[in-house]
Design a protein around this motif. Structure first.
Motif, PDB file in Angstrom:
ATOM      1  N   GLY A   1      80.049  -3.693  35.083  1.00  0.00           N
ATOM      2  CA  GLY A   1      79.708  -5.090  34.842  1.00  0.00           C
ATOM      3  C   GLY A   1      80.932  -5.910  34.480  1.00  0.00           C
ATOM      4  O   GLY A   1      82.031  -5.377  34.243  1.00  0.00           O
ATOM      5  N   GLU A   2      80.758  -7.211  34.413  1.00  0.00           N
ATOM      6  CA  GLU A   2      81.876  -8.114  34.149  1.00  0.00           C
ATOM      7  C   GLU A   2      82.495  -7.870  32.767  1.00  0.00           C
ATOM      8  O   GLU A   2      83.717  -7.971  32.611  1.00  0.00           O
ATOM      9  CB  GLU A   2      81.427  -9.570  34.263  1.00  0.00           C
ATOM     10  N   ILE A   3      81.682  -7.552  31.768  1.00  0.00           N
ATOM     11  CA  ILE A   3      82.234  -7.296  30.422  1.00  0.00           C
ATOM     12  C   ILE A   3      83.109  -6.050  30.443  1.00  0.00           C
ATOM     13  O   ILE A   3      84.215  -6.039  29.871  1.00  0.00           O
ATOM     14  CB  ILE A   3      81.091  -7.159  29.392  1.00  0.00           C
ATOM     15  N   ALA A   4      82.640  -5.004  31.112  1.00  0.00           N
ATOM     16  CA  ALA A   4      83.434  -3.775  31.196  1.00  0.00           C
ATOM     17  C   ALA A   4      84.710  -3.989  32.003  1.00  0.00           C
ATOM     18  O   ALA A   4      85.780  -3.469  31.656  1.00  0.00           O
ATOM     19  CB  ALA A   4      82.594  -2.664  31.826  1.00  0.00           C
ATOM     20  N   ASN A   5      84.642  -4.782  33.069  1.00  0.00           N
ATOM     21  CA  ASN A   5      85.813  -5.034  33.905  1.00  0.00           C
ATOM     22  C   ASN A   5      86.875  -5.864  33.195  1.00  0.00           C
ATOM     23  O   ASN A   5      88.072  -5.606  33.318  1.00  0.00           O
ATOM     24  CB  ASN A   5      85.394  -5.745  35.197  1.00  0.00           C
ATOM     25  N   LEU A   6      86.430  -6.889  32.444  1.00  0.00           N
ATOM     26  CA  LEU A   6      87.374  -7.811  31.822  1.00  0.00           C
ATOM     27  C   LEU A   6      87.889  -7.320  30.481  1.00  0.00           C
ATOM     28  O   LEU A   6      89.051  -7.537  30.134  1.00  0.00           O
ATOM     29  CB  LEU A   6      86.719  -9.188  31.656  1.00  0.00           C
ATOM     30  N   MET A   7      87.032  -6.658  29.699  1.00  0.00           N
ATOM     31  CA  MET A   7      87.400  -6.302  28.330  1.00  0.00           C
ATOM     32  C   MET A   7      87.528  -4.800  28.116  1.00  0.00           C
ATOM     33  O   MET A   7      87.993  -4.364  27.063  1.00  0.00           O
ATOM     34  CB  MET A   7      86.357  -6.872  27.352  1.00  0.00           C
ATOM     35  N   GLY A   8      87.062  -4.032  29.098  1.00  0.00           N
ATOM     36  CA  GLY A   8      87.133  -2.584  28.943  1.00  0.00           C
ATOM     37  C   GLY A   8      86.168  -2.032  27.928  1.00  0.00           C
ATOM     38  O   GLY A   8      86.339  -0.907  27.443  1.00  0.00           O
ATOM     39  N   VAL A   9      85.146  -2.795  27.587  1.00  0.00           N
ATOM     40  CA  VAL A   9      84.164  -2.371  26.591  1.00  0.00           C
ATOM     41  C   VAL A   9      82.902  -1.908  27.314  1.00  0.00           C
ATOM     42  O   VAL A   9      82.282  -2.696  28.033  1.00  0.00           O
ATOM     43  CB  VAL A   9      83.817  -3.525  25.627  1.00  0.00           C
ATOM     44  N   PRO A  10      82.514  -0.646  27.181  1.00  0.00           N
ATOM     45  CA  PRO A  10      81.288  -0.181  27.855  1.00  0.00           C
ATOM     46  C   PRO A  10      80.051  -0.819  27.219  1.00  0.00           C
ATOM     47  O   PRO A  10      79.951  -0.940  25.994  1.00  0.00           O
ATOM     48  CB  PRO A  10      81.312   1.337  27.633  1.00  0.00           C
ATOM     49  N   THR A  11      79.133  -1.235  28.043  1.00  0.00           N
ATOM     50  CA  THR A  11      77.891  -1.868  27.565  1.00  0.00           C
ATOM     51  C   THR A  11      76.712  -1.239  28.293  1.00  0.00           C
ATOM     52  O   THR A  11      76.846  -0.768  29.424  1.00  0.00           O
ATOM     53  CB  THR A  11      77.900  -3.379  27.828  1.00  0.00           C
ATOM     54  N   PRO A  12      75.554  -1.217  27.655  1.00  0.00           N
ATOM     55  CA  PRO A  12      74.358  -0.659  28.318  1.00  0.00           C
ATOM     56  C   PRO A  12      73.886  -1.586  29.435  1.00  0.00           C
ATOM     57  O   PRO A  12      74.133  -2.789  29.414  1.00  0.00           O
ATOM     58  CB  PRO A  12      73.333  -0.587  27.188  1.00  0.00           C
ATOM     59  N   SER A  13      73.213  -1.045  30.402  1.00  0.00           N
ATOM     60  CA  SER A  13      72.650  -1.841  31.492  1.00  0.00           C
ATOM     61  C   SER A  13      71.469  -2.666  30.982  1.00  0.00           C
ATOM     62  O   SER A  13      70.759  -2.254  30.053  1.00  0.00           O
ATOM     63  CB  SER A  13      72.184  -0.938  32.632  1.00  0.00           C
TER      64      SER A  13
ATOM     65  N   VAL B   1      76.123 -19.325  26.567  1.00  0.00           N
ATOM     66  CA  VAL B   1      77.580 -19.144  26.687  1.00  0.00           C
ATOM     67  C   VAL B   1      77.921 -18.065  27.703  1.00  0.00           C
ATOM     68  O   VAL B   1      78.772 -18.268  28.588  1.00  0.00           O
ATOM     69  CB  VAL B   1      78.194 -18.828  25.311  1.00  0.00           C
ATOM     70  N   LEU B   2      77.277 -16.902  27.602  1.00  0.00           N
ATOM     71  CA  LEU B   2      77.602 -15.794  28.502  1.00  0.00           C
ATOM     72  C   LEU B   2      77.370 -16.144  29.977  1.00  0.00           C
ATOM     73  O   LEU B   2      78.257 -15.919  30.818  1.00  0.00           O
ATOM     74  CB  LEU B   2      76.819 -14.547  28.105  1.00  0.00           C
ATOM     75  N   PRO B   3      76.199 -16.707  30.358  1.00  0.00           N
ATOM     76  CA  PRO B   3      76.014 -17.080  31.770  1.00  0.00           C
ATOM     77  C   PRO B   3      77.044 -18.084  32.271  1.00  0.00           C
ATOM     78  O   PRO B   3      77.551 -17.952  33.392  1.00  0.00           O
ATOM     79  CB  PRO B   3      74.597 -17.669  31.807  1.00  0.00           C
ATOM     80  N   LEU B   4      77.381 -19.080  31.451  1.00  0.00           N
ATOM     81  CA  LEU B   4      78.377 -20.063  31.876  1.00  0.00           C
ATOM     82  C   LEU B   4      79.754 -19.426  32.016  1.00  0.00           C
ATOM     83  O   LEU B   4      80.514 -19.758  32.940  1.00  0.00           O
ATOM     84  CB  LEU B   4      78.420 -21.230  30.883  1.00  0.00           C
ATOM     85  N   LEU B   5      80.087 -18.493  31.114  1.00  0.00           N
ATOM     86  CA  LEU B   5      81.365 -17.789  31.232  1.00  0.00           C
ATOM     87  C   LEU B   5      81.418 -16.930  32.490  1.00  0.00           C
ATOM     88  O   LEU B   5      82.442 -16.877  33.183  1.00  0.00           O
ATOM     89  CB  LEU B   5      81.599 -16.924  29.988  1.00  0.00           C
TER      90      LEU B   5
ATOM     91  N   LEU C   1      73.142 -11.842  33.328  1.00  0.00           N
ATOM     92  CA  LEU C   1      73.094 -10.728  32.370  1.00  0.00           C
ATOM     93  C   LEU C   1      73.111  -9.388  33.103  1.00  0.00           C
ATOM     94  O   LEU C   1      73.746  -8.425  32.637  1.00  0.00           O
ATOM     95  CB  LEU C   1      71.852 -10.828  31.477  1.00  0.00           C
ATOM     96  N   TYR C   2      72.437  -9.320  34.246  1.00  0.00           N
ATOM     97  CA  TYR C   2      72.455  -8.088  35.045  1.00  0.00           C
ATOM     98  C   TYR C   2      73.875  -7.781  35.527  1.00  0.00           C
ATOM     99  O   TYR C   2      74.305  -6.620  35.546  1.00  0.00           O
ATOM    100  CB  TYR C   2      71.509  -8.262  36.235  1.00  0.00           C
ATOM    101  N   ALA C   3      74.606  -8.849  35.901  1.00  0.00           N
ATOM    102  CA  ALA C   3      75.979  -8.666  36.405  1.00  0.00           C
ATOM    103  C   ALA C   3      76.976  -8.428  35.282  1.00  0.00           C
ATOM    104  O   ALA C   3      78.019  -7.793  35.503  1.00  0.00           O
ATOM    105  CB  ALA C   3      76.402  -9.897  37.210  1.00  0.00           C
ATOM    106  N   ALA C   4      76.682  -8.915  34.079  1.00  0.00           N
ATOM    107  CA  ALA C   4      77.647  -8.815  32.982  1.00  0.00           C
ATOM    108  C   ALA C   4      77.610  -7.457  32.288  1.00  0.00           C
ATOM    109  O   ALA C   4      78.654  -6.935  31.874  1.00  0.00           O
ATOM    110  CB  ALA C   4      77.394  -9.923  31.965  1.00  0.00           C
ATOM    111  N   PHE C   5      76.417  -6.866  32.162  1.00  0.00           N
ATOM    112  CA  PHE C   5      76.275  -5.637  31.386  1.00  0.00           C
ATOM    113  C   PHE C   5      76.215  -4.408  32.292  1.00  0.00           C
ATOM    114  O   PHE C   5      76.045  -4.511  33.498  1.00  0.00           O
ATOM    115  CB  PHE C   5      75.018  -5.701  30.513  1.00  0.00           C
ATOM    116  N   GLY C   6      76.368  -3.250  31.661  1.00  0.00           N
ATOM    117  CA  GLY C   6      76.265  -1.993  32.375  1.00  0.00           C
ATOM    118  C   GLY C   6      77.599  -1.521  32.930  1.00  0.00           C
ATOM    119  O   GLY C   6      78.597  -2.252  32.937  1.00  0.00           O
ATOM    120  N   PRO C   7      77.656  -0.295  33.406  1.00  0.00           N
ATOM    121  CA  PRO C   7      78.894   0.233  34.021  1.00  0.00           C
ATOM    122  C   PRO C   7      79.284  -0.607  35.237  1.00  0.00           C
ATOM    123  O   PRO C   7      78.465  -0.884  36.100  1.00  0.00           O
ATOM    124  CB  PRO C   7      78.489   1.656  34.439  1.00  0.00           C
TER     125      PRO C   7
END
Length: 506
Positions: free
Chosen positions: A107-119, A279-283, A99-105
């Motif tokens: 993070g994996e979500i921002a890198n893959l989907m271009g969607v900004p998320t809070p840390s 789901v998110l950690p496994l992804l 979750l620490y790696a996926a969220f925030g500037p």
């Protein structure tokens, strides 16, 4: 003169060994003058807030899910139970890492989907992670209490005009308060003992600060902090013991048949929890695996984890046998058993602090595999004791009496009757110790021999180095091993449910 059972001397010796780490901490803490300072107050506040918020969140999620899985007649009910209990199959530090790696500037979500998320960090992030991975404790213990209740009081309340929601709130839940309290105490103890999540979320709790003091060679201050943490653990255990249990005869349990929209609303509630916790950690691990492959991972790390955990499981079961039989034999034996349970209440970081000092005083033990295995045994011996005792208590005593009447000595009766029939509990206890030792992080970091890397410690090293992609293989292997432990626990839960059902039909 009454003779002690033959299991008592060994059980007493094991109980005394379980007290050694606490004695060591008291001796170490006496060397420091800083009993409490301003920084300690901040650490205490963070620790208590994290514990309270996690317990509150776990109850808020776990109790409704317990009602759903116990009473609501849904399609694929067993699958629902497995999915909702699945967060137990993942160590919380893995969830915190992903979750620490996926969220925030960045993070994996921002890198893959271009969607900004809070840390996700700090107290809020740690509370979120701990709640996601500890609510199943409340759900499972509350569910067990709910399944043991008779529906006759609910039927009477409904006859008198009470709505179903009011029945659940005023009739059902007050009778399940023991299960809720038991689950809450497990959540509180798990939160207090967790090291990885506060460290990854950069929240100064007792476990994180103890590790910092240890790395700065401040063993005395680490011991003082460890004793303060143990006081909180003792307080949690005391408060849980004050909750009075309600005993009632089991009967037919409640069945609720929801409509389509009710099913849909329950699904919408469950989905975010499952997505974030599983789901998110496994992804994230899957993305890292595709991106970097094995990335420098050596399968000797998996063998190191397996070898140390197997040794701990073997010796824990050997030591559990006399303790379990002493507990069955008499009141003194039950006190000895309770003393051994102290180790399970001692966080791994605290156990590591005490045993590091012992290793310094006994150089032949310092930074050896033997000292690490001792830590595992002291921490997880209660798991083996509980499994062996529950199996041994279910044995028919007439079998041993018959063997004695036919001329067998007490030792022969134990070897040929009691021991083989207790084998199932011994195997279950060994499996639980093995799986918990595989997941143990702080004690392994502090006590592992130089160059002895396990799955848990390798995961921690790549987090510290910032090579997140290399965490995929050890993370997935730890999840797989933890899933085996969850399957073992749920199989026992299903057997218990089956036994309750059988008793109702007799």
């Amino acid at each position: 003169m009454t003779r002690w059972p033959k299991s008592y001397p060994l059980a007493l010796l094991i109980a005394l060994l379980a007290l050694v780490p606490v004695g060591v901490l008291i001796g170490l803490a006496s060397d420091t003058a800083e009993l409490f300072d301003a920084h300690n107050l901040k650490v205490l506040t963070n620790t208590l807030l994290l514990m309270v918020f996690t317990v509150f969140g776990s109850v808020l999620i776990g109790v409704p899910l317990a009602l759903i899985t116990a009473y609501v007649q849904m399609p694929w009910r067993k699958l629902w139970l497995v999915i909702l209990a699945a967060p137990l199959a993942m160590p919380s530090y893995i969830g915190a890492f992903t979750l620490y790696a996926a969220f925030g500037p960045g993070g994996e979500i921002a890198n893959l989907m271009g969607v900004p998320t809070p840390s996700v960090n700090g107290l809020a992030g740690a509370t979120l992670v701990m709640t996601l991975y500890s609510y199943p404790f409340v759900m499972l213990t509350t569910r067990a209490s709910l399944l043991s209740l008779d529906t006759s009081l609910v039927n009477a309340a409904r006859t008198l005009g009470m709505s179903m929601s009011a029945c659940l709130w005023r009739v059902v839940l007050p009778r399940a308060v023991t299960g809720i309290a038991a689950g809450s105490s497990l959540v509180a103890l798990y939160t207090l003992s967790d090291f990885g999540t506060p460290a990854i979320m950069r929240l100064d709790t007792f476990t994180r600060v103890i590790f910092v003091e240890y790395n700065a060679f401040g063993l005395s201050q680490a011991a003082m902090l460890s004793l303060q943490l143990l006081v909180i653990v003792g307080l949690v255990l005391f408060l849980e013991s004050r909750v009075k249990s309600n005993h009632e005869k089991p009967g037919r349990h409640l069945s609720l048949w929801p409509g389509f929209w009710q099913k849909l609303s329950m699904l919408l509630v469950v989905m975010p929890i499952t997505l974030l916790a599983i789901v998110l950690p496994l992804l994230v691990f899957g993305v890292w695996l595709l991106r970097e492959g094995t990335g420098g991972f050596e399968f000797s790390y998996a063998w190191n984890s397996t070898y140390a955990s197997m040794l701990a499981a073997l010796f824990a079961v050997i030591l559990a046998v006399p303790v379990a039989h002493a507990a069955i034999a008499g009141r003194a034996g039950r006190w000895m058993e309770r003393v051994t349970y102290l180790g399970f209440g001692v966080p791994g970081i605290v156990m590591g602090t005490a045993l590091v000092y012992i290793g310094l005083q006994l150089p032949f033990l310092y930074q050896t595999l033997a000292l690490l295995v001792i830590a595992y045994i002291l921490r997880f011996l209660p798991l083996a004791v509980g499994s062996v005792r529950s199996t041994a208590e279910g044995l028919d005593p007439s079998l041993v009496k018959a063997a004695r009447l036919l001329g067998a000595s007490p030792r022969e009766a134990f070897q040929r009757i009691t021991l083989p029939l207790s084998l199932r509990g011994m195997v279950a206890g060994a499996a639980l110790v093995f799986l918990e030792a595989m997941r143990e992080l702080p004690a392994t970091l502090m006590l592992g021999p130089t160059g002895f890397e396990t799955l848990a410690t390798y995961l921690w090293r790549v987090y510290e180095a910032g090579y997140f992609g290399r965490a995929a293989i050890p993370g997935l292997l730890l999840v797989l091993m933890s899933a085996l432990g969850l399957a073992l626990m749920l199989s026992g839960e299903r057997r218990a449910e089956f036994d309750v059902t059988e008793d109702r039909h007799r």
